[in-house]
Scaffold this active site. Sequence first.
Site, mmCIF file in Angstrom:
data_model
loop_
_atom_site.group_PDB
_atom_site.id
_atom_site.type_symbol
_atom_site.label_atom_id
_atom_site.label_comp_id
_atom_site.label_asym_id
_atom_site.label_seq_id
_atom_site.Cartn_x
_atom_site.Cartn_y
_atom_site.Cartn_z
ATOM 1 N N GLN A 146 -2.216 -0.815 -6.238
ATOM 2 C CA GLN A 146 -2.783 -0.868 -4.878
ATOM 3 C C GLN A 146 -1.691 -0.668 -3.824
ATOM 4 O OE1 GLN A 146 -5.787 -0.861 -3.630
ATOM 5 N NE2 GLN A 146 -6.854 -0.885 -5.584
ATOM 6 N N SER A 147 -0.726 0.177 -4.107
ATOM 7 C CA SER A 147 0.378 0.411 -3.179
ATOM 8 C C SER A 147 -0.085 1.104 -1.886
ATOM 9 C CB SER A 147 1.422 1.287 -3.877
ATOM 10 O OG SER A 147 2.347 1.809 -2.936
ATOM 11 N N ASN A 148 0.219 0.479 -0.753
ATOM 12 C CA ASN A 148 -0.046 1.127 0.542
ATOM 13 C C ASN A 148 0.935 2.272 0.771
ATOM 14 O OD1 ASN A 148 -2.096 -0.816 1.521
ATOM 15 N ND2 ASN A 148 -0.376 -2.259 1.476
ATOM 16 N N GLY B 251 2.918 -0.193 -7.064
ATOM 17 C CA GLY B 251 1.862 -0.866 -7.815
ATOM 18 C C GLY B 251 0.561 -0.096 -7.630
ATOM 19 N N ALA C 270 2.151 4.237 -1.518
ATOM 20 C CA ALA C 270 1.678 5.397 -2.274
ATOM 21 C C ALA C 270 0.576 6.111 -1.485
ATOM 22 C CB ALA C 270 1.167 4.947 -3.646
#
Length: 335
Positions: A81-83, A79, A85
Amino acid sequence: MVSYQLPTQLAAIPRFPLLEGATPIQALPRLSKQLGVKLFVKRDDLMGLGGGGNKLRKLEFLLGEAMALGADTIITVGGRQSNHARLTAAAAARAGLACELVLTRNVPRHDEAYQHNGNILLDELFGATLHDLPGEADALAYAEARAEELRACGQRVYVCPLGGSSPLGCLGYVACAWEISAQANAMELDFAQLIVPNGSGGTHAGLAAGFALLEGHAQRVKSYTVLAPLSQAKATTEQKVADTLALLQASHPQPEILLDGEHLGEGYGIPTDEMKEAVQFLARTEGLLLDPVYGGKAFAGLLHDIRSQRYQPGASILFLMTGGVPGLFAYRSAF
Ligand SMILES: *Cc1c(COP(=O)(O)O)cnc(C)c1O
């Protein structure tokens, strides 16, 4: 520092080091006194790279494979706000790999902070190339197509799944089960339950597989779903446990796993009042930060269960802090 020996099959699998040893287990005396149980936290938010978080344990094994295959580029999905990523971008920078992130707008938040602050700001600082997709897009298919495009130009591309939760990625939390077990022994602590958030399910699956190998069952680990509804999260997590045990060539029978689906609210990334209360409560009582998407909802679930007397008075409980603090800045308007 505690010492312990990993099973030989696990120790033999290549790892690219991203952690500096065991993360601390800390007691929370003020909160424990208020709640009538003994609450401890495992600080997987305290790691030296990229702001830290649970994804680094998985990335040690995923990058281990990528490097062994001679990759020069890593692509992953998530997503906006992926941590995962963000930490893939940080780990890629450390390993000297190019990084591309395929991010979907799968959360109905459209304000400036959500779209451009928090993890997104950091992804760009770490030098990743971002692909911005609509919420309903198939990010993994896009990532595979992009990988083919880059391979046609001579790049060696490694594609990493959602949340890093392939069986190989789950090994990071199998190893963590050994770490926790050794720390608990050294602290003479026998916790009744280990609490974790369940997103893509790899953290729970790895720990469940690890404790099944250590203790013969996985009842010590319990998760709260924050992404999929309960039945789907349970099926995914069970499959990951089976695949992870198979990867280790362990003939252990499939352990029963514990999940709670009551604290997801309206869906992934959508705040709940009890999440906000949980984040504020831990911040104001102990000075510790949870994220709004994962840890906040799992901690809300734990508080609910303690307050409704699902634990013996004085029971020892260990809560896994999985990181994700940059998400707080993206959710400024929710607080
Ligand atoms: C990804 C993530 C989780 C969930 O872990 P899974 O292995 O995907 O279930 C929990 N907390 C944070 C902060 C995360 O980024």
